[in-house]
Design a protein around this motif. Structure first.
Motif, PDB file in Angstrom:
ATOM      1  N   PHE A  96      25.217 -49.788  -5.065  1.00  0.00           N
ATOM      2  CA  PHE A  96      25.166 -48.745  -4.513  1.00  0.00           C
ATOM      3  C   PHE A  96      25.557 -48.225  -5.534  1.00  0.00           C
ATOM      4  O   PHE A  96      26.699 -48.124  -5.708  1.00  0.00           O
ATOM      5  N   ASN A  97      24.081 -46.964  -5.287  1.00  0.00           N
ATOM      6  CA  ASN A  97      24.369 -46.216  -6.847  1.00  0.00           C
ATOM      7  C   ASN A  97      25.212 -44.755  -5.264  1.00  0.00           C
ATOM      8  O   ASN A  97      24.566 -44.414  -4.098  1.00  0.00           O
ATOM      9  N   GLN A  98      25.629 -43.856  -6.230  1.00  0.00           N
ATOM     10  CA  GLN A  98      26.536 -42.549  -5.673  1.00  0.00           C
ATOM     11  C   GLN A  98      26.862 -41.261  -6.654  1.00  0.00           C
ATOM     12  O   GLN A  98      25.778 -41.861  -7.962  1.00  0.00           O
ATOM     13  N   TYR A  99      25.590 -40.184  -6.066  1.00  0.00           N
ATOM     14  CA  TYR A  99      25.351 -39.248  -7.205  1.00  0.00           C
ATOM     15  C   TYR A  99      26.383 -38.396  -7.518  1.00  0.00           C
ATOM     16  O   TYR A  99      26.761 -37.318  -6.146  1.00  0.00           O
ATOM     17  N   LEU A 100      27.346 -37.660  -8.913  1.00  0.00           N
ATOM     18  CA  LEU A 100      27.632 -36.463  -8.569  1.00  0.00           C
ATOM     19  C   LEU A 100      27.160 -35.406  -8.441  1.00  0.00           C
ATOM     20  O   LEU A 100      26.508 -35.176 -10.034  1.00  0.00           O
ATOM     21  N   ILE A 101      26.993 -33.946  -7.860  1.00  0.00           N
ATOM     22  CA  ILE A 101      26.308 -33.207  -7.957  1.00  0.00           C
ATOM     23  C   ILE A 101      27.436 -32.562  -8.512  1.00  0.00           C
ATOM     24  O   ILE A 101      28.376 -32.005  -8.394  1.00  0.00           O
ATOM     25  N   GLU A 102      26.761 -31.242  -9.565  1.00  0.00           N
ATOM     26  CA  GLU A 102      27.531 -30.354 -10.425  1.00  0.00           C
ATOM     27  C   GLU A 102      26.909 -29.540 -10.641  1.00  0.00           C
ATOM     28  O   GLU A 102      26.146 -29.383 -11.374  1.00  0.00           O
ATOM     29  N   ASP A 103      27.470 -28.178 -10.769  1.00  0.00           N
ATOM     30  CA  ASP A 103      27.093 -26.924 -11.485  1.00  0.00           C
ATOM     31  C   ASP A 103      27.645 -25.586 -11.683  1.00  0.00           C
ATOM     32  O   ASP A 103      27.687 -24.337 -11.771  1.00  0.00           O
ATOM     33  N   GLY A 104      28.920 -26.475 -12.169  1.00  0.00           N
ATOM     34  CA  GLY A 104      29.948 -25.897 -12.940  1.00  0.00           C
ATOM     35  C   GLY A 104      31.200 -24.724 -13.074  1.00  0.00           C
ATOM     36  O   GLY A 104      32.434 -24.500 -13.198  1.00  0.00           O
ATOM     37  N   THR A 105      30.738 -25.202 -10.766  1.00  0.00           N
ATOM     38  CA  THR A 105      32.457 -24.439 -10.345  1.00  0.00           C
ATOM     39  C   THR A 105      32.535 -25.701  -8.970  1.00  0.00           C
ATOM     40  O   THR A 105      33.505 -25.817  -9.193  1.00  0.00           O
ATOM     41  N   ARG A 106      31.347 -26.130  -8.976  1.00  0.00           N
ATOM     42  CA  ARG A 106      31.933 -27.119  -7.902  1.00  0.00           C
ATOM     43  C   ARG A 106      32.197 -28.793  -8.301  1.00  0.00           C
ATOM     44  O   ARG A 106      30.849 -29.129  -9.096  1.00  0.00           O
ATOM     45  N   ARG A 107      32.254 -29.899  -8.103  1.00  0.00           N
ATOM     46  CA  ARG A 107      31.829 -31.160  -7.766  1.00  0.00           C
ATOM     47  C   ARG A 107      31.617 -31.455  -6.794  1.00  0.00           C
ATOM     48  O   ARG A 107      32.584 -32.111  -6.049  1.00  0.00           O
ATOM     49  N   ILE A 108      30.084 -32.376  -6.391  1.00  0.00           N
ATOM     50  CA  ILE A 108      30.361 -32.802  -5.305  1.00  0.00           C
ATOM     51  C   ILE A 108      30.189 -33.679  -4.734  1.00  0.00           C
ATOM     52  O   ILE A 108      28.686 -34.476  -6.290  1.00  0.00           O
ATOM     53  N   LEU A 109      30.445 -35.237  -4.283  1.00  0.00           N
ATOM     54  CA  LEU A 109      30.120 -36.523  -4.844  1.00  0.00           C
ATOM     55  C   LEU A 109      28.688 -36.816  -3.484  1.00  0.00           C
ATOM     56  O   LEU A 109      29.388 -36.628  -2.872  1.00  0.00           O
TER      57      LEU A 109
END
Length: 346
Positions: free
Chosen positions: A120-133
């Motif tokens: 069960f892989n999850q992915y955290l996306i970060e762009d320097g301002t927001r953290r989206i899971l």
């Protein structure tokens, strides 16, 4: 795999069917293109978790390594983490007999007595301002899971620091972490879920007519709707943040979606349950028991797999071996999964 099709009877998804020992420790320390990260935290059940089967928990040794892997897509940092794993019996793949699925697993050197291992892989996306899971895992409701909070902790994050969660579909193994313990575990996060899935999984009539193995998904979906006032039921393909867009992958569920991130000429497509280990991408006609529209799911795989192979698309897949990053490639007329190269790039 052989092409003969035989649909198995719908299974009894007992918790015992998923029980096996936790072995996440062997997965840590990997290096993915551009950026790497390895954690060393103990994977344990999430705080407040009550739904993990006691027998399985007692049998599972504590993991010594929390697997983490990072990749850069332009300005985005994507971190692969995992909530754990479960073994899916060989009878769970309509379109092939259990013997055929097991034979394919043996040929790939991944056969286990308990079935095909789903991570069960999850992915955290970060762009320097927001953290989206992307998704939150089953959180103990299935198999040896519940490690996501520790994985986030290994990179210095708490669940209340997540700004948004995109739920690819409302099966328990993708949203359980949102409501484990009967509470809002991501209190500061916006939720993005396709409206078709929200409508389906919160419909009392649909729930009343559903088989027992889907009841957890209905219960959790109702809890999500109740506990998350910032839930956004979204329609169709759209951008939810600059460079992060929704991809329609309907079939597995009515509102099954993927996520595409793109920046600086690079892109990554997160495809959720479009790909399952052992059987995909070799055979698009092999399904999974949880698929609600098998014909639509196969049609989507037929279209997507060939396009992904022709474009060399970088893909993230929830249930493929950690970190679930790779490409679909055409090899002498057959589709196969090519794991992303684990090597430093200068």
């Amino acid at each position: 795999m052989p092409s003969h099709q035989t649909d198995p009877a719908m299974p009894d998804l007992s918790r015992r069917a998923f029980a096996s020992g936790l072995s996440l420790g062997i997965l840590g320390g990997g290096v993915l293109p551009l950026v790497t990260s390895a954690g060393s935290a103990t994977a344990a059940p999430a705080a407040g978790q009550t739904s993990a089967p006691a027998a399985a928990a007692a049998a599972a040794p504590a993991a010594s390594v929390t697997p983490l892997a990072q990749i850069r897509i332009g300005r985005f940092t994507v971190t692969a983490v995992t909530d754990g794993y479960a073994d899916m019996p060989y009878t769970f793949f309509p379109g092939r007999t259990a013997a055929q699925v097991e034979q394919a697993a043996v040929a790939q050197f991944v056969a286990r007595p308990s079935g095909v291992r789903f991570v069960f892989n999850q992915y955290l996306i970060e762009d320097g301002t927001r953290r989206i899971l992307l998704d939150t895992g089953p959180a103990g409701s299935i198999g040896q899971t519940g490690a996501l909070p520790q994985a986030l902790g290994a990179i210095g994050l708490r669940r209340d620091q997540i700004d948004a969660v995109i739920v690819t579909h409302m099966h328990e193994d993708h949203l359980g972490g949102l409501v484990v313990g009967g509470q809002n575990n991501y209190p500061n996060a916006e939720l993005f879920i396709d409206r078709r899935d929200v409508t389906h999984w919160t419909d009392p009539a649909k729930r009343a007519g559903a088989p027992e193995y889907l009841q957890n998904s209905f219960r959790m979906s109702a809890a999500v709707a109740k506990l998350y006032p910032r839930l956004q039921a979204i329609d169709g393909e759209r951008e939810v943040a600059p460079g992060i867009s929704i991809v329609d992958l309907t079939g597995h569920t009515p509102g099954h979606i993927g996520v595409r991130i793109a920046d600086a000429g690079q892109s990554l497509i997160m495809v959720s349950d479009m790909l399952f280990p052992v059987v995909h991408p070799q055979a698009t006609d092999v399904g999974f028991v949880f698929e609600q529209d098998r014909a639509a799911a196969q049609s989507m795989r037929d279209r997507f797999f060939s396009r992904a192979a022709s474009e060399g698309a970088l893909i993230a897949a929830t249930h493929m071996p950690f970190p679930g990053l790779g490409r679909i490639v055409a090899d002498r007329g057959q589709m196969r999964w090519q794991v992303t190269d684990w090597a430093w790039q200068s």
